[in-house]
Enzyme design. Structure first.
Site, short mmCIF file in Angstrom:
data_model
loop_
_atom_site.label_atom_id
_atom_site.label_comp_id
_atom_site.label_asym_id
_atom_site.label_seq_id
_atom_site.Cartn_x
_atom_site.Cartn_y
_atom_site.Cartn_z
N TYR A 295 1.66 2.98 1.41
CA TYR A 295 0.97 1.69 1.49
C TYR A 295 -0.39 1.78 0.80
O TYR A 295 -1.32 2.40 1.31
CB TYR A 295 0.79 1.33 2.97
N TYR B 111 0.68 -7.25 -3.82
CA TYR B 111 0.51 -7.03 -2.37
C TYR B 111 1.41 -7.98 -1.60
O TYR B 111 1.35 -9.21 -1.81
CB TYR B 111 -0.95 -7.29 -2.03
#
Lengths: 141, 386
Positions: B291, B341
């Protein structure tokens, strides 16, 4: 311990949950008031409804020295902040009394920020009268 | 109950990730779900479970209405923002493994660029978990996710000797993958160290090129039992393990009151249980989707997930070790910094494609793929396997 307000604008006023009231009341009076466990003498920050060291609900407060060392920091450039001009430095300090505290840097040169540097808490007011605290780098004696 | 290989991801779908979708979040959500169902060879009439993020603005009843779901048996949400990714997989796998639902749709859809941006201090103040502490930090000018995480990473630099150039190597590797992924926001745009060091500072030590590309879009994937998965058209991507992890000293991007404030302590908790549950270790993993809200945070993530010792990620990422062809290609889709994102959920899509062998930047022989949620916060992770 009071000084001129370092900041022209005002950030959003803090949300004062009951556990945080003593801290913000202290700021209003120019004192650093930290939650203290009357059972095990743990100083804790941020405040909580219970001692996070011994589970006691027997919590009071203690006025602390405001001295510490710079543990880490950032210098924020973008995007613009609510109530603070940029660049704006924010410090995480290891306080001498044994807790950590997040605060803005004021009256200091951002280039002088260094982990391990001595810092001290000062108090002031924003243009709208809101009481606040901030850190200053202690000049070498 | 060990969930190992009890459930599988059988369909994936996504819209484009863009600065301005021009359509509603519900529309994006439905496009992604319909694409994922088509991919799986299922219809919405087969769906009886939902899992999404607590923060997702698409409500269950509206999604069910638009999909004409006849009998919705399970609908759960996972909190903690970008910490949720592995938790969504975990909930879906639990629902399937315990018979609560047979076909679970997982989604994340948002106009997180044109409608609102998490990087906006005003948005952070209403979305960051923990209103009293968020407000106290904002009162001192700590008002963005980048500056929250930057404090932990500045300390990490101090303790490990990692440099801006080391962070640049991470960004260059990830953007290198984005450059060859046609779906990536940074497709065709590799970066050099010169570009990196010229990139403007956002919250020191994070530069613009370290920051995820806030995007409008939607992603969805379908979880069902391993038994049902075998009858469907795609090679199943088995959920080998999925875990959530946190502790008393972990808070969202602001774990400032513990011994090690770098974003690693909760990662170690996640890694230990994930590897035990899966019966696998770091050496069994061929590629990792980590991430990247801010890509420097991947150095301590690599350490926490056991690919190298604490403080040694700066050496691990040298010599193209994390690029395609290296020991552990990282974020082969270009990550959230290069591809876009979507709260980490697009990373799950990439993990499935790696398992199927259909990724734009395919890792040869990818059998086990690690996919993680945000580190330095209550977190989660999953291992997806052949």
């Amino acid at each position: 311990m009071s000084a001129a307000a370092p900041l022209a604008d005002a950030p959003p006023p803090p949300l004062i949950e009951p556990e945080y009231a003593a801290f913000y009341n202290g700021i209003e009076q120019g004192r650093l008031v930290i939650q203290h466990c009357d059972a095990c003498c743990n100083l804790q920050h941020p405040p909580a409804p219970v001692c996070t060291h011994c589970d006691s609900l027997d919590l009071g407060t203690r006025a602390c020295s405001g001295r510490g060392t710079l543990y880490s920091y950032t210098v924020h450039h973008y995007p613009p902040l609510l109530g603070f001009p940029t660049p704006h430095a924010i410090i995480l300090a290891d306080m001498d009394d044994g807790f950590r505290l997040v605060g803005a840097l004021a009256h200091g040169r951002i280039d002088d920020l260094q982990i391990g540097a001595p810092i001290v808490v000062r108090f002031g007011r924003h243009a709208d009268g809101q009481a606040t605290m901030y850190f200053e780098l202690e000049s070498p004696a | 109950m060990n969930l190992r290989d009890k459930a599988a991801i059988v369909g994936v779908g996504a819209t484009e990730l863009s600065p301005n979708s021009g359509r509603s979040e519900l529309r994006l959500c439905l496009e992604a779900i319909r694409a994922a169902l088509d991919d799986a060879g299922l219809t919405s009439r087969d769906v009886d479970g939902f899992v999404t993020f607590a923060q997702d603005d698409n409500v269950e009843n509206e999604v069910a209405r638009c999909l004409r779901i006849p009998d919705l048996k399970y609908f759960g949400r996972v909190g903690m923002g970008g910490g949720a990714v592995g938790g969504v997989i975990l909930q879906a796998a639990m629902a399937v493994a315990t018979g609560q639902a047979k076909v679970v749709v997982c989604w994340r859809a948002m106009n997180e660029r044109s409608k609102y941006r998490f990087s906006d201090p005003a948005v952070l103040m209403r979305t960051m978990p923990g209103a009293a502490s968020t407000s106290m930090y904002a009162w001192q000018g700590l008002q963005t996710a980048a500056s929250y995480a930057a404090i932990g990473m500045r300390r990490y630099m101090h303790e490990t000797g990692a440099s801006y150039e080391d962070f640049g190597r991470m960004a260059i590797a990830i953007h290198g993958h984005a450059a060859t992924n046609p779906e990536a926001r940074f497709f065709g745009k590799p970066i050099t160290m010169e570009d990196y060091l010229a990139s403007r500072m956002v919250s020191d030590p994070f530069r613009k090129l370290d920051c995820c590309q806030e995007s409008d879009g939607g992603v969805a994937f379908i979880v069902t039992s391993a038994a049902l998965a075998r009858d469907l058209r795609n090679r199943p991507a088995l959920i080998r393990g999925a875990v959530q992890a946190s502790n008393a000293a972990t808070s969202p991007l602001s774990s400032y009151y513990r011994r090690d404030i770098s974003p690693r302590e909760e990662v170690k908790l996640a890694a230990a249980r994930l590897y035990t549950a899966a019966g696998l270790g770091p050496s069994d993993i061929q590629t990792a989707i980590l991430y990247d809200h801010f890509s420097p945070c991947l150095l301590p993530a690599l350490e926490g997930y056991g690919f190298c010792a604490d403080g040694e990620a700066k050496e691990f990422i040298r010599d193209d070790n994390i690029s395609l062809g290296g020991r552990l290609p990282v974020n082969t889709n270009g990550g959230q910094t290069g591809a876009g994102y979507m709260h980490g959920m697009n990373g799950v899509i990439e993990a499935v494609r790696q398992i199927r062998g259909t990724a734009a930047n395919q890792v040869a022989g990818a059998e086990n793929v690690l996919v993680t949620a945000v580190n330095g916060a209550p977190t989660s992770a999953a291992l997806i396997s052949r």
